[in-house]
Design a protein around this motif. Sequence first.
Motif, PDB file in Angstrom:
ATOM      1  N   GLU A  34      63.252  12.508 101.906  1.00 57.41           N
ATOM      2  CA  GLU A  34      63.357  13.954 102.120  1.00 57.41           C
ATOM      3  C   GLU A  34      62.686  14.765 101.014  1.00 57.41           C
ATOM      4  N   LEU A  35      62.274  14.128  99.936  1.00 56.69           N
ATOM      5  CA  LEU A  35      61.660  14.856  98.819  1.00 56.69           C
ATOM      6  C   LEU A  35      60.439  15.688  99.225  1.00 56.69           C
ATOM      7  N   PRO A  36      59.532  15.177 100.059  1.00 58.71           N
ATOM      8  CA  PRO A  36      58.382  16.000 100.452  1.00 58.71           C
ATOM      9  C   PRO A  36      58.798  17.240 101.253  1.00 58.71           C
ATOM     10  N   VAL A  37      59.855  17.137 102.014  1.00 60.81           N
ATOM     11  CA  VAL A  37      60.352  18.286 102.770  1.00 60.81           C
ATOM     12  C   VAL A  37      60.888  19.330 101.795  1.00 60.81           C
ATOM     13  N   LYS A  38      61.682  18.893 100.830  1.00 64.45           N
ATOM     14  CA  LYS A  38      62.236  19.810  99.830  1.00 64.45           C
ATOM     15  C   LYS A  38      61.149  20.458  98.987  1.00 64.45           C
ATOM     16  N   ALA A  39      60.045  19.727  98.783  1.00 70.27           N
ATOM     17  CA  ALA A  39      58.933  20.251  97.987  1.00 70.27           C
ATOM     18  C   ALA A  39      57.985  21.119  98.818  1.00 70.27           C
ATOM     19  N   GLY A  40      58.236  21.231 100.118  1.00 73.67           N
ATOM     20  CA  GLY A  40      57.375  22.041 100.978  1.00 73.67           C
ATOM     21  C   GLY A  40      56.070  21.362 101.352  1.00 73.67           C
ATOM     22  N   LEU A  41      56.011  20.053 101.245  1.00 71.48           N
ATOM     23  CA  LEU A  41      54.795  19.308 101.558  1.00 71.48           C
ATOM     24  C   LEU A  41      54.739  18.859 103.014  1.00 71.48           C
ATOM     25  N   ALA A  42      55.878  18.889 103.697  1.00 74.70           N
ATOM     26  CA  ALA A  42      55.954  18.469 105.096  1.00 74.70           C
ATOM     27  C   ALA A  42      57.150  19.161 105.740  1.00 74.70           C
ATOM     28  N   LYS A  43      57.081  19.305 107.065  1.00 75.45           N
ATOM     29  CA  LYS A  43      58.203  19.903 107.794  1.00 75.45           C
ATOM     30  C   LYS A  43      59.310  18.885 108.031  1.00 75.45           C
ATOM     31  N   THR A  44      58.914  17.624 108.242  1.00 74.97           N
ATOM     32  CA  THR A  44      59.887  16.545 108.414  1.00 74.97           C
ATOM     33  C   THR A  44      59.458  15.360 107.563  1.00 74.97           C
ATOM     34  N   ALA A  45      60.429  14.535 107.216  1.00 80.01           N
ATOM     35  CA  ALA A  45      60.129  13.350 106.407  1.00 80.01           C
ATOM     36  C   ALA A  45      59.196  12.403 107.148  1.00 80.01           C
ATOM     37  N   ALA A  46      59.369  12.289 108.453  1.00 80.71           N
ATOM     38  CA  ALA A  46      58.575  11.340 109.240  1.00 80.71           C
ATOM     39  C   ALA A  46      57.094  11.685 109.261  1.00 80.71           C
ATOM     40  N   GLU A  47      56.742  12.942 109.076  1.00 77.56           N
ATOM     41  CA  GLU A  47      55.322  13.314 109.137  1.00 77.56           C
ATOM     42  C   GLU A  47      54.600  13.174 107.801  1.00 77.56           C
ATOM     43  N   TYR A  48      55.327  12.915 106.732  1.00 75.74           N
ATOM     44  CA  TYR A  48      54.691  12.777 105.423  1.00 75.74           C
ATOM     45  C   TYR A  48      54.089  11.382 105.296  1.00 75.74           C
ATOM     46  N   PRO A  49      52.788  11.266 105.090  1.00 76.41           N
ATOM     47  CA  PRO A  49      52.121   9.960 105.161  1.00 76.41           C
ATOM     48  C   PRO A  49      52.193   9.094 103.903  1.00 76.41           C
ATOM     49  N   LEU A  50      52.635   9.645 102.791  1.00 73.47           N
ATOM     50  CA  LEU A  50      52.537   8.918 101.528  1.00 73.47           C
ATOM     51  C   LEU A  50      53.871   8.349 101.064  1.00 73.47           C
ATOM     52  N   GLN A  51      54.645   7.819 101.994  1.00 73.09           N
ATOM     53  CA  GLN A  51      55.913   7.203 101.646  1.00 73.09           C
ATOM     54  C   GLN A  51      56.225   6.071 102.608  1.00 73.09           C
ATOM     55  N   GLY A  52      57.126   5.204 102.191  1.00 73.24           N
ATOM     56  CA  GLY A  52      57.475   4.080 103.036  1.00 73.24           C
ATOM     57  C   GLY A  52      58.391   3.115 102.325  1.00 73.24           C
TER      58      GLY A  52
END
Length: 160
Positions: free
Chosen positions: A130-148
Amino acid sequence: MSLIDTEAPKRFRFDYRGMHRYLLRLPGFGSRKVFGEQETVVSVLNCLRDVAQEHRFDVYAYCFLPAELVMIVRGKDDEARLKEFLSAFRAASSSAIAAKPGHSLWKKKYLERVLRKTEDTGRAVAEVFELPVKAGLAKTAAEYPLQGSFVFAGEEKRRR
């Protein structure tokens, strides 16, 4: 032992060895967005996979934010050593991306926290994702490509 003991009590020193789970925040060197390019992330991710395997660590979650890498890792056996794993990973990844001479890819200091036995691994992983969502980098965690994850089935493919 007397109530008035002149010697200070011995303190337990944590040796970072064994099957502990750790939350790690590794900031990149300087204030620039170290992980802004996909090529850099892929190189670092390949090093992470190789070094984690070599040093007997499972990577439950990783998340590349622009200026830091956040991970949850766990030693696979009693001989897994966090400090050696991190040292090898940081050196290998710095070499892999050809950091500027005299500078590492990483800041010297990083944050590590041992997860308590009562803390749920799945919840901790979800918080990392959820960090990218909190940082405003993505709307949902699933759409952020740089994690796994290298542990949870489908997580790495879905995140990349």
